[in-house]
Design a protein around this motif. Structure first.
Motif, PDB file in Angstrom:
ATOM      1  N   ILE A  55       4.553   5.816  -5.334  1.00  0.00           N
ATOM      2  CA  ILE A  55       4.668   5.889  -6.789  1.00  0.00           C
ATOM      3  C   ILE A  55       3.655   6.870  -7.369  1.00  0.00           C
ATOM      4  CG2 ILE A  55       4.308   4.607  -8.941  1.00  0.00           C
ATOM      5  CD1 ILE A  55       5.464   2.148  -7.487  1.00  0.00           C
ATOM      6  N   ILE A  56       2.419   6.745  -6.945  1.00  0.00           N
ATOM      7  CA  ILE A  56       1.343   7.566  -7.506  1.00  0.00           C
ATOM      8  C   ILE A  56       1.504   9.036  -7.127  1.00  0.00           C
ATOM      9  CG2 ILE A  56      -1.150   7.942  -7.563  1.00  0.00           C
ATOM     10  CD1 ILE A  56      -0.147   5.378  -8.982  1.00  0.00           C
ATOM     11  N   GLU A  57       1.908   9.272  -5.883  1.00  0.00           N
ATOM     12  CA  GLU A  57       1.959  10.653  -5.395  1.00  0.00           C
ATOM     13  C   GLU A  57       3.290  11.344  -5.701  1.00  0.00           C
ATOM     14  OE1 GLU A  57       0.864  10.728  -1.289  1.00  0.00           O
ATOM     15  OE2 GLU A  57      -1.139   9.907  -1.660  1.00  0.00           O
ATOM     16  N   ARG A  58       4.333  10.536  -5.946  1.00  0.00           N
ATOM     17  CA  ARG A  58       5.666  11.120  -6.157  1.00  0.00           C
ATOM     18  C   ARG A  58       5.882  11.589  -7.590  1.00  0.00           C
ATOM     19  NH1 ARG A  58      11.314   7.749  -5.269  1.00  0.00           N
ATOM     20  NH2 ARG A  58      12.737   9.317  -6.111  1.00  0.00           N
TER      21      ARG A  58
ATOM     22  N   TYR B 271       0.840  -1.200   0.000  1.00  0.00           N
ATOM     23  CA  TYR B 271       0.000   0.000   0.000  1.00  0.00           C
ATOM     24  C   TYR B 271       0.876   1.251   0.000  1.00  0.00           C
ATOM     25  CZ  TYR B 271      -3.754   3.167   1.570  1.00  0.00           C
ATOM     26  OH  TYR B 271      -4.675   4.184   1.682  1.00  0.00           O
ATOM     27  N   GLU B 272       1.869   1.271   0.900  1.00  0.00           N
ATOM     28  CA  GLU B 272       2.728   2.444   1.051  1.00  0.00           C
ATOM     29  C   GLU B 272       3.563   2.694  -0.199  1.00  0.00           C
ATOM     30  OE1 GLU B 272       4.196   5.797   2.837  1.00  0.00           O
ATOM     31  OE2 GLU B 272       2.551   4.498   3.495  1.00  0.00           O
TER      32      GLU B 272
ATOM     33  N   SER C  99       4.609  12.751 -11.476  1.00  0.00           N
ATOM     34  CA  SER C  99       3.531  13.559 -12.054  1.00  0.00           C
ATOM     35  C   SER C  99       2.649  12.758 -12.999  1.00  0.00           C
ATOM     36  CB  SER C  99       4.127  14.760 -12.793  1.00  0.00           C
ATOM     37  OG  SER C  99       5.042  14.330 -13.798  1.00  0.00           O
ATOM     38  N   LYS C 100       3.229  11.732 -13.651  1.00  0.00           N
ATOM     39  CA  LYS C 100       2.424  10.956 -14.600  1.00  0.00           C
ATOM     40  C   LYS C 100       2.131   9.569 -14.025  1.00  0.00           C
ATOM     41  CE  LYS C 100       6.139   8.803 -17.277  1.00  0.00           C
ATOM     42  NZ  LYS C 100       6.554   8.391 -18.619  1.00  0.00           N
ATOM     43  N   THR C 101       1.026   9.004 -14.448  1.00  0.00           N
ATOM     44  CA  THR C 101       0.660   7.655 -14.019  1.00  0.00           C
ATOM     45  C   THR C 101       1.613   6.657 -14.663  1.00  0.00           C
ATOM     46  OG1 THR C 101      -1.655   8.302 -13.895  1.00  0.00           O
ATOM     47  CG2 THR C 101      -1.196   5.949 -13.910  1.00  0.00           C
ATOM     48  N   PRO C 102       2.173   5.721 -13.884  1.00  0.00           N
ATOM     49  CA  PRO C 102       3.149   4.777 -14.452  1.00  0.00           C
ATOM     50  C   PRO C 102       2.523   3.883 -15.514  1.00  0.00           C
ATOM     51  CG  PRO C 102       2.512   4.132 -12.235  1.00  0.00           C
ATOM     52  CD  PRO C 102       1.954   5.498 -12.449  1.00  0.00           C
ATOM     53  N   GLU C 103       3.344   3.501 -16.472  1.00  0.00           N
ATOM     54  CA  GLU C 103       2.871   2.614 -17.539  1.00  0.00           C
ATOM     55  C   GLU C 103       2.655   1.198 -17.016  1.00  0.00           C
ATOM     56  OE1 GLU C 103       4.129   1.650 -22.198  1.00  0.00           O
ATOM     57  OE2 GLU C 103       5.458   2.819 -20.895  1.00  0.00           O
ATOM     58  N   ALA C 104       3.515   0.774 -16.067  1.00  0.00           N
ATOM     59  CA  ALA C 104       3.390  -0.578 -15.513  1.00  0.00           C
ATOM     60  C   ALA C 104       4.008  -0.633 -14.114  1.00  0.00           C
ATOM     61  CB  ALA C 104       4.071  -1.595 -16.427  1.00  0.00           C
ATOM     62  N   ILE C 105       3.487  -1.527 -13.284  1.00  0.00           N
ATOM     63  CA  ILE C 105       4.026  -1.776 -11.946  1.00  0.00           C
ATOM     64  C   ILE C 105       4.187  -3.282 -11.760  1.00  0.00           C
ATOM     65  CG2 ILE C 105       3.655  -1.592  -9.455  1.00  0.00           C
ATOM     66  CD1 ILE C 105       1.968   0.889  -9.954  1.00  0.00           C
TER      67      ILE C 105
ATOM     68  N   HIS D 298      -7.981   5.252  -3.406  1.00  0.00           N
ATOM     69  CA  HIS D 298      -7.479   6.543  -3.874  1.00  0.00           C
ATOM     70  C   HIS D 298      -7.323   6.668  -5.387  1.00  0.00           C
ATOM     71  CE1 HIS D 298      -6.541   7.634   0.278  1.00  0.00           C
ATOM     72  NE2 HIS D 298      -5.966   6.448   0.412  1.00  0.00           N
ATOM     73  N   LYS D 299      -7.237   5.553  -6.101  1.00  0.00           N
ATOM     74  CA  LYS D 299      -6.958   5.626  -7.536  1.00  0.00           C
ATOM     75  C   LYS D 299      -7.770   4.564  -8.272  1.00  0.00           C
ATOM     76  CE  LYS D 299      -4.261   7.473 -10.820  1.00  0.00           C
ATOM     77  NZ  LYS D 299      -4.321   8.904 -11.196  1.00  0.00           N
ATOM     78  N   PRO D 300      -9.102   4.673  -8.267  1.00  0.00           N
ATOM     79  CA  PRO D 300      -9.942   3.620  -8.864  1.00  0.00           C
ATOM     80  C   PRO D 300      -9.735   3.427 -10.362  1.00  0.00           C
ATOM     81  CG  PRO D 300     -11.252   5.541  -8.242  1.00  0.00           C
ATOM     82  CD  PRO D 300      -9.897   5.740  -7.653  1.00  0.00           C
TER      83      PRO D 300
END
Length: 329
Positions: free
Chosen positions: A234-237, A228-229, A239-245, A263-265
């Motif tokens: 990743i999301i908050e640090r 979770y942390e 500016s763009k949404t990552p392509e893959a995790i 937080h990010k549905p």
């Protein structure tokens, strides 16, 4: 009511020694005929014969117990524990299962507790490094087989998944699809599982010509809260949404899913998620999540097989690398 050893010997018209040898699987060694062996086994089965484990333990100068120390009772380790316990029970041993929650101090306390209970050996998913393990080995004189996590050295028995290759194959699939922006969500840095999975991740990027950016790699721990942390970071640090995790354990994926729900549905609308470890529920998620399935049954079976060989047959320590399976949904 179950027969006693004496009653079983009378019914089979043989000595108690012959019965004991047959029930302990030593018929061929002592040249007991197949006819006698079959007769004894049939009578034992028909009359639900159960050996007196206390008497057998005293006779063999063993406790006939194995300590199994695992970090969590999640799906993977739960299955490992289940198979080891079953294999041990079938061969006359009892597994005592304890959980560390990945706390080194708890691990030391549990090892001491089990050793004081005179377990014959330990099967252990450890947090220790080589020096700590050497110190332990000098203090307790029972065999230890490492499971799921290994420590380097030819003198240490272990059974683990081929984590590096499994991760390499999974991440390579994304790279071959043209994905270049991949983040790594990992566990405890010093553990062999973490080291091998990160190595597999980096090697896949290198071989596929994708830049490996250290800022995209996080390693905190294997708990759900850690996943979770790290997802939050990743999301908050960036500016763009990552392509893959890539999450390096199913518990970390669970933490990612929890964060996304809260937080990010729309995370899965923009981000491919892949994971080490597998779960049947992944078959029902959309979009599909590719995964690496560890062979928990084989890991457990081999771990107890090595331990049993050391205890019963004076075999030397062995090391086994178990191939995982790539699951592309």
């Amino acid at each position: 009511m179950s027969l006693s050893l004496e009653e079983l010997a009378l019914k089979a018209d043989v000595s108690k020694t012959t019965v004991s040898l047959v029930l302990n699987g030593k018929s061929s060694i002592y040249r007991i005929s197949k006819e006698t062996e079959n007769r004894i086994l049939k009578i034992a089965k028909d009359h639900n014969y159960k050996p007196n484990s206390i008497a057998r333990a005293l006779r063999l100068n063993k406790s006939l117990t194995i300590g199994l120390i695992i970090p969590y009772l999640n799906r993977h380790f739960g299955r490992v524990a289940e198979v080891i316990e079953q294999n041990a029970r079938e061969l006359g041993y009892q597994a005592i299962i304890v959980v560390t929650q990945d706390c080194l101090n708890t691990e030391h306390d549990l090892i001491e507790n089990l050793y004081e209970r005179n377990v014959d050996g330990l099967i252990l998913a450890t947090m220790m490094n080589r020096d700590q393990f050497n110190d332990l080995s000098s203090k307790i004189k029972i065999p230890i087989v490492l499971v799921d996590r290994r420590i380097d050295g030819d003198d240490i028995a272990w059974v683990v998944s081929d984590d590096e290759q499994g991760t390499y194959e999974l991440v390579s699939v994304l790279c071959q699809e043209g994905v270049t922006d991949i983040y790594f969500v990992g566990g405890i840095e010093k553990l062999s599982t973490s080291i091998d999975r990160l190595n597999g991740f980096k090697k896949a990027l290198l071989d596929k010509g994708v830049e490996c950016n250290q800022s995209k790699i996080q390693q905190i721990g294997y708990a759900v809260a850690d996943g979770y942390e790290m997802t939050k970071n990743i999301i908050e640090r960036f500016s763009k949404t990552p392509e893959a995790i890539f999450t390096s354990a199913i518990t970390l994926l669970e933490g990612l899913l929890q964060y996304a729900k809260e937080h990010k549905p729309d995370l899965f609308s923009h981000t491919r998620v892949i994971t080490y470890d597998d779960h049947p529920m992944l078959d029902y998620l959309q979009p599909p999540i590719f995964s690496v399935r560890q062979n928990a049954e084989e890991i457990a079976k081999k771990s107890f097989e090595i331990m049993h060989g050391i205890l019963e047959k004076n075999r030397s320590f062995a090391q086994e690398l178990i191939k995982p399976e790539l699951i592309l949904r």
